[in-house]
Design an enzyme around this catalytic site. Structure first.
Site, PDB file in Angstrom:
ATOM      1  N   ARG A  24      -5.288  25.123  -2.269  1.00  0.00           N
ATOM      2  CA  ARG A  24      -5.995  23.893  -2.694  1.00  0.00           C
ATOM      3  C   ARG A  24      -5.486  22.681  -1.916  1.00  0.00           C
ATOM      4  NH1 ARG A  24      -4.113  24.040  -8.724  1.00  0.00           N
ATOM      5  NH2 ARG A  24      -2.237  24.554  -7.536  1.00  0.00           N
ATOM      6  N   GLU A  29       6.555  16.146  -6.266  1.00  0.00           N
ATOM      7  CA  GLU A  29       7.101  15.152  -7.184  1.00  0.00           C
ATOM      8  C   GLU A  29       7.539  13.951  -6.350  1.00  0.00           C
ATOM      9  OE1 GLU A  29      10.281  17.004  -9.339  1.00  0.00           O
ATOM     10  OE2 GLU A  29       8.956  18.326 -10.478  1.00  0.00           O
ATOM     11  N   ASP A  49       5.852  -1.076  -9.540  1.00  0.00           N
ATOM     12  CA  ASP A  49       5.304  -0.310  -8.414  1.00  0.00           C
ATOM     13  C   ASP A  49       4.301  -1.186  -7.678  1.00  0.00           C
ATOM     14  OD1 ASP A  49       5.035   3.221  -9.460  1.00  0.00           O
ATOM     15  OD2 ASP A  49       6.747   1.881  -9.138  1.00  0.00           O
ATOM     16  N   ARG A  61       3.158  -6.472   8.066  1.00  0.00           N
ATOM     17  CA  ARG A  61       3.554  -7.253   6.893  1.00  0.00           C
ATOM     18  C   ARG A  61       5.086  -7.334   6.892  1.00  0.00           C
ATOM     19  NH1 ARG A  61      -0.643  -6.829   2.358  1.00  0.00           N
ATOM     20  NH2 ARG A  61      -2.427  -5.673   3.251  1.00  0.00           N
ATOM     21  N   HIS A  64      10.101  -9.357   4.902  1.00  0.00           N
ATOM     22  CA  HIS A  64      10.109 -10.041   3.605  1.00  0.00           C
ATOM     23  C   HIS A  64      11.350  -9.732   2.775  1.00  0.00           C
ATOM     24  CE1 HIS A  64       5.425 -10.117   3.930  1.00  0.00           C
ATOM     25  NE2 HIS A  64       6.005 -10.963   4.765  1.00  0.00           N
ATOM     26  N   LYS A  74      13.862  -1.285  -2.726  1.00  0.00           N
ATOM     27  CA  LYS A  74      12.519  -0.703  -2.621  1.00  0.00           C
ATOM     28  C   LYS A  74      12.602   0.742  -2.156  1.00  0.00           C
ATOM     29  CE  LYS A  74      10.815  -5.242  -1.322  1.00  0.00           C
ATOM     30  NZ  LYS A  74      10.591  -6.132  -0.174  1.00  0.00           N
ATOM     31  N   HIS A 121      12.454  -6.283   4.626  1.00  0.00           N
ATOM     32  CA  HIS A 121      11.523  -5.147   4.735  1.00  0.00           C
ATOM     33  C   HIS A 121      10.239  -5.594   5.409  1.00  0.00           C
ATOM     34  CE1 HIS A 121       8.395  -2.337   2.875  1.00  0.00           C
ATOM     35  NE2 HIS A 121       8.988  -1.678   3.858  1.00  0.00           N
ATOM     36  N   TYR A 134       5.270   1.359  -3.076  1.00  0.00           N
ATOM     37  CA  TYR A 134       6.723   1.276  -3.179  1.00  0.00           C
ATOM     38  C   TYR A 134       7.166   0.818  -4.561  1.00  0.00           C
ATOM     39  CZ  TYR A 134       5.454  -3.360  -1.229  1.00  0.00           C
ATOM     40  OH  TYR A 134       4.850  -4.557  -0.958  1.00  0.00           O
ATOM     41  N   LYS A 167       1.634 -16.727   6.299  1.00  0.00           N
ATOM     42  CA  LYS A 167       3.060 -16.768   5.900  1.00  0.00           C
ATOM     43  C   LYS A 167       3.921 -16.090   6.956  1.00  0.00           C
ATOM     44  CE  LYS A 167       4.756 -13.696   2.824  1.00  0.00           C
ATOM     45  NZ  LYS A 167       4.997 -12.999   1.545  1.00  0.00           N
ATOM     46  N   ASP A 168       3.473 -14.947   7.444  1.00  0.00           N
ATOM     47  CA  ASP A 168       4.280 -14.196   8.407  1.00  0.00           C
ATOM     48  C   ASP A 168       4.233 -14.824   9.787  1.00  0.00           C
ATOM     49  OD1 ASP A 168       3.636 -10.930   6.899  1.00  0.00           O
ATOM     50  OD2 ASP A 168       4.964 -12.590   6.348  1.00  0.00           O
TER      51      ASP A 168
HETATM   52  C1  LIG Z   1       4.613  -8.975  -3.185  1.00  0.00           C
HETATM   53  C2  LIG Z   1       3.638  -9.363  -4.272  1.00  0.00           C
HETATM   54  C3  LIG Z   1       2.527 -10.143  -4.008  1.00  0.00           C
HETATM   55  N1  LIG Z   1       1.675 -10.478  -5.014  1.00  0.00           N
HETATM   56  C4  LIG Z   1       0.486 -11.273  -4.683  1.00  0.00           C
HETATM   57  C5  LIG Z   1       0.809 -12.590  -3.992  1.00  0.00           C
HETATM   58  C6  LIG Z   1      -0.379 -12.797  -3.081  1.00  0.00           C
HETATM   59  O1  LIG Z   1      -1.421 -13.451  -3.799  1.00  0.00           O
HETATM   60  C7  LIG Z   1      -0.850 -11.378  -2.737  1.00  0.00           C
HETATM   61  C8  LIG Z   1      -0.401 -10.927  -1.362  1.00  0.00           C
HETATM   62  O2  LIG Z   1       0.983 -11.133  -1.285  1.00  0.00           O
HETATM   63  P1  LIG Z   1       1.717 -11.023   0.116  1.00  0.00           P
HETATM   64  O3  LIG Z   1       0.876 -11.645   1.191  1.00  0.00           O
HETATM   65  O4  LIG Z   1       3.132 -11.522  -0.069  1.00  0.00           O
HETATM   66  O5  LIG Z   1       1.714  -9.429   0.341  1.00  0.00           O
HETATM   67  P2  LIG Z   1       2.491  -8.664   1.518  1.00  0.00           P
HETATM   68  O6  LIG Z   1       2.371  -9.412   2.803  1.00  0.00           O
HETATM   69  O7  LIG Z   1       2.034  -7.261   1.447  1.00  0.00           O
HETATM   70  O8  LIG Z   1       4.018  -8.754   1.092  1.00  0.00           O
HETATM   71  C9  LIG Z   1       4.758  -7.611   0.726  1.00  0.00           C
HETATM   72  O9  LIG Z   1       5.040  -6.904   1.911  1.00  0.00           O
HETATM   73  C10 LIG Z   1       6.377  -6.598   2.206  1.00  0.00           C
HETATM   74  C11 LIG Z   1       6.417  -5.516   3.243  1.00  0.00           C
HETATM   75  C12 LIG Z   1       7.237  -6.319   1.032  1.00  0.00           C
HETATM   76  O10 LIG Z   1       8.151  -5.503   1.053  1.00  0.00           O
HETATM   77  C13 LIG Z   1       7.039  -7.147  -0.170  1.00  0.00           C
HETATM   78  O11 LIG Z   1       6.799  -6.351  -1.326  1.00  0.00           O
HETATM   79  C14 LIG Z   1       5.942  -8.119  -0.048  1.00  0.00           C
HETATM   80  O12 LIG Z   1       6.489  -9.274   0.576  1.00  0.00           O
HETATM   81  O13 LIG Z   1      -0.278 -10.531  -3.746  1.00  0.00           O
HETATM   82  C15 LIG Z   1       1.858 -10.066  -6.320  1.00  0.00           C
HETATM   83  O14 LIG Z   1       1.043 -10.389  -7.234  1.00  0.00           O
HETATM   84  N2  LIG Z   1       2.961  -9.301  -6.610  1.00  0.00           N
HETATM   85  C16 LIG Z   1       3.873  -8.929  -5.623  1.00  0.00           C
HETATM   86  O15 LIG Z   1       4.850  -8.216  -5.947  1.00  0.00           O
END
Ligand SMILES: Cc1cn([C@H]2C[C@H](O)[C@@H](COP(=O)(O)OP(=O)(O)O[C@H]3O[C@H](C)C(=O)[C@H](O)[C@H]3O)O2)c(=O)[nH]c1=O
Length: 187
Positions: A24, A29, A49, A61, A64, A74, A121, A134, A167-168
């Site tokens: 299948r 796990e 999560d 991404r 961070h 993480k 990360h 994660y 942001k990045d």
């Molecule tokens: C991280 C996070 C974000 N958000 C909201 C905030 C923003 O409105 C939206 C996108 O957030 P962000 O642009 O920060 O998402 P990523 O660029 O994927 O950031 C993540 O990517 C890197 C690789 C990481 O390890 C972190 O978990 C985190 O920084 O999700 C949430 O509601 N909860 C959360 O835990």
């Protein structure tokens, strides 16, 4: 049997759960605290999560972190597609401060990366519609969420012009950034 591999950064581990295949498909796990502890790995508790989808290959991404007291450990895996996952030791005073390791995580290889609190990360996707999932050891705290410029640490991302968030794109370079993390003398 779960497979644990150390990396060049003490404390950062590659964890590969077993897959039980049949005609299948497979069963695995993806998280089992007892299996890890039986293999000698004790991780902190997870409270959140996360799951993100990146449509375009070359989506990057990172790098961070969340500042203390909201620092996150993480456990990262790739649910669909393929990505290059990177972590950087950001603990001031650490013998490996500023050093990085990268690991290809994919649906196919089923590998996971354990990243302790105090490490940056980031990841870059290699194929369309890559999903990352994660487990985090602390809840999201927007005010303590931060970024360091992805190409300020001679990381070999193997990507020319990544897809970045604002942001990045505008994050400070590692050399100009004051890390909020302090090395406490153990892994
Ligand atoms: C991280 C996070 C974000 N958000 C909201 C905030 C923003 O409105 C939206 C996108 O957030 P962000 O642009 O920060 O998402 P990523 O660029 O994927 O950031 C993540 O990517 C890197 C690789 C990481 O390890 C972190 O978990 C985190 O920084 O999700 C949430 O509601 N909860 C959360 O835990």
């Amino acid at each position: 049997m779960i497979k644990i591999d150390r990396t060049a950064l003490p404390g950062v581990l590659v964890i590969t759960p077993a897959r039980h295949g049949d005609d299948r498909g497979f069963f695995s796990e993806s998280w089992n605290r007892k299996s890890l502890e039986d293999a000698g790995v004790k991780l902190p508790d997870f409270v959140q999560d996360n799951h993100s989808l990146s449509h375009r290959p070359g989506t990057l991404r990172g790098l961070h972190y969340q500042a203390p007291p909201h620092a996150q450990g993480k456990l990262v895996r790739c649910g669909r597609g393929r990505l290059f996952d990177v972590t950087v030791d950001a603990r001031r005073g650490s013998p490996t401060y500023g050093q990085w390791v990268g690991e290809e995580l994919s649906f196919e290889n089923g590998r996971q990366l354990w990243i302790p609190a105090g490490f940056l990360h980031g990841f870059v996707t290699r194929v369309p519609d890559t999903e990352i999932a994660y487990k985090c050891t602390a809840h999201y705290d927007r005010a303590s969420d931060g970024a360091v410029l992805w190409d300020s640490l001679n990381i070999d991302w193997e990507v020319e012009q990544p897809v970045l968030s604002e942001k990045d794109r505008t994050a400070p370079a590692f050399a100009d950034w004051i890390s909020p993390f302090i090395f406490e003398g153990h892994e």
